[in-house]
Design an enzyme around this catalytic site. Structure first.
Site, PDB file in Angstrom:
ATOM      1  N   GLY A  14       2.403  -3.367  17.794  1.00  0.00           N
ATOM      2  CA  GLY A  14       1.029  -3.868  17.783  1.00  0.00           C
ATOM      3  C   GLY A  14      -0.011  -2.786  17.576  1.00  0.00           C
ATOM      4  CB  SER A  15       0.113   0.865  17.015  1.00  0.00           C
ATOM      5  OG  SER A  15       0.810   1.070  15.814  1.00  0.00           O
ATOM      6  CG  ASN A  16      -0.461  -0.566  11.640  1.00  0.00           C
ATOM      7  OD1 ASN A  16      -1.290   0.100  11.027  1.00  0.00           O
ATOM      8  ND2 ASN A  16       0.796  -0.176  11.773  1.00  0.00           N
ATOM      9  CG  LEU A  89      11.383  -5.694  10.613  1.00  0.00           C
ATOM     10  CD1 LEU A  89      12.410  -5.223  11.638  1.00  0.00           C
ATOM     11  CD2 LEU A  89      10.939  -4.532   9.745  1.00  0.00           C
ATOM     12  CG  ASN A 106       4.276  -4.873   4.474  1.00  0.00           C
ATOM     13  OD1 ASN A 106       4.175  -4.978   5.702  1.00  0.00           O
ATOM     14  ND2 ASN A 106       5.237  -4.164   3.901  1.00  0.00           N
ATOM     15  CG  HIS A 108       6.540   0.885   3.147  1.00  0.00           C
ATOM     16  ND1 HIS A 108       7.639   0.249   3.676  1.00  0.00           N
ATOM     17  CD2 HIS A 108       6.985   2.071   2.645  1.00  0.00           C
ATOM     18  CE1 HIS A 108       8.719   0.993   3.492  1.00  0.00           C
ATOM     19  NE2 HIS A 108       8.350   2.104   2.862  1.00  0.00           N
ATOM     20  CG  ASP A 149       8.941  -2.146   1.475  1.00  0.00           C
ATOM     21  OD1 ASP A 149       8.178  -2.761   2.248  1.00  0.00           O
ATOM     22  OD2 ASP A 149      10.023  -1.643   1.842  1.00  0.00           O
ATOM     23  CD  GLU A 178       2.036   2.733   9.276  1.00  0.00           C
ATOM     24  OE1 GLU A 178       1.951   1.552   9.602  1.00  0.00           O
ATOM     25  OE2 GLU A 178       3.063   3.413   9.438  1.00  0.00           O
TER      26      GLU A 178
HETATM   27  C1  GRF Z   1       4.415   0.241  10.873  1.00  0.00           C
HETATM   28  O1  GRF Z   1       4.963   1.507  10.794  1.00  0.00           O
HETATM   29  C2  GRF Z   1       4.322  -0.383   9.494  1.00  0.00           C
HETATM   30  O2  GRF Z   1       4.202   0.549   8.487  1.00  0.00           O
HETATM   31  C3  GRF Z   1       5.640  -1.088   9.363  1.00  0.00           C
HETATM   32  O3  GRF Z   1       5.913  -1.577  10.653  1.00  0.00           O
HETATM   33  C4  GRF Z   1       5.303  -0.722  11.617  1.00  0.00           C
HETATM   34  C5  GRF Z   1       4.532  -1.588  12.575  1.00  0.00           C
HETATM   35  O4  GRF Z   1       4.069  -0.790  13.637  1.00  0.00           O
HETATM   36  N1  GRF Z   1       5.592  -2.097   8.343  1.00  0.00           N
HETATM   37  P1  GRF Z   1       3.062  -1.375  14.711  1.00  0.00           P
HETATM   38  O5  GRF Z   1       3.698  -2.594  15.319  1.00  0.00           O
HETATM   39  O6  GRF Z   1       1.799  -1.714  14.018  1.00  0.00           O
HETATM   40  O7  GRF Z   1       2.865  -0.275  15.708  1.00  0.00           O
END
Ligand code: GRF
Length: 195
Positions: A14-16, A89, A106, A108, A149, A178
């Site tokens: 959930g960091s993004n 995924l 998405n 990546h 991707d 990111e």
């Molecule tokens: C990220 O590294 C993104 O690039 C990949 O999945 C990861 C998700 O990380 N597609 P988070 O859950 O946002 O921390």
């Protein structure tokens, strides 16, 4: 207000999600993360959703057809304008991509078109970059098609790997990239298609 939905799996931290939410609110942008859909019953992202007051639906992935049908219902009934994957995924089918009728983005953790494709997620990506001896890596935001991707790249951020000793150092640096990339890329893309 632009409405986006985020799709994730059990591994998503959930960091993004948090970074994009903070980007939209700090810049006072008319973008809301309306909800998150997670495939796993237990996932760290549920706590992030609670802290940000974002609904988090659990739609188990029993089959592609069932997951996609239920996900389409929630997306359509909430007027979502962009779907953003964050650690999701599974491959989405061409039928889903057509029927959702809004762009799917998405992020990546590498500079596509290199280091992408089946099996290239998490530390596998950073180990491959490390083993190649590359001096840079980065993050890519791309449109989703039915190959892993593979869709059009809409934004990238490069990071220098000079000071990275281990693959874990690369992972940390790329994740920070990111976080500074995804929210901004989503906002720029929303503006470009809806204004
Ligand atoms: C990220 O590294 C993104 O690039 C990949 O999945 C990861 C998700 O990380 N597609 P988070 O859950 O946002 O921390």
């Amino acid at each position: 207000m632009f409405k986006i939905a985020v799709l994730c799996s059990g591994k998503s931290r959930g960091s993004n999600l948090k970074a994009m939410h903070d980007y939209f609110s700090e810049h006072k942008l008319p973008v809301e993360v309306s909800f998150v859909i997670r495939t796993a019953k237990i996932a760290p992202i549920t706590e992030v959703c609670e802290s940000l007051d974002i609904k988090c639906y659990h739609i188990p992935y029993k089959s592609a057809e069932q997951f996609e049908e239920e996900t389409l219902d929630v997306i359509h009934s909430n007027g979502i304008q962009i779907v953003a994957l964050a650690g999701f995924l599974k491959k989405l089918s061409p039928v889903f991509i057509r029927d959702v009728a809004v762009p799917i983005l998405n992020i990546h953790p590498a500079l596509l078109p290199n280091y992408g494709g089946s099996g290239m997620y998490g530390m596998a990506v950073h180990k491959a970059v490390y083993n190649s001896g590359a001096t840079v890596s980065g993050a890519s935001v791309h449109l989703v098609d039915s190959n892993y991707d593979h869709g059009e790249i809409i934004a990238q951020k490069v990071v220098d790997l000079k000071d990275c000793i281990l693959p874990e150092d690369i992972a940390k640096k790329v994740l920070a990239a990111e976080h500074s990339l995804y929210g901004k890329a989503i906002w720029e893309y929303l503006k470009s298609i809806y204004s």
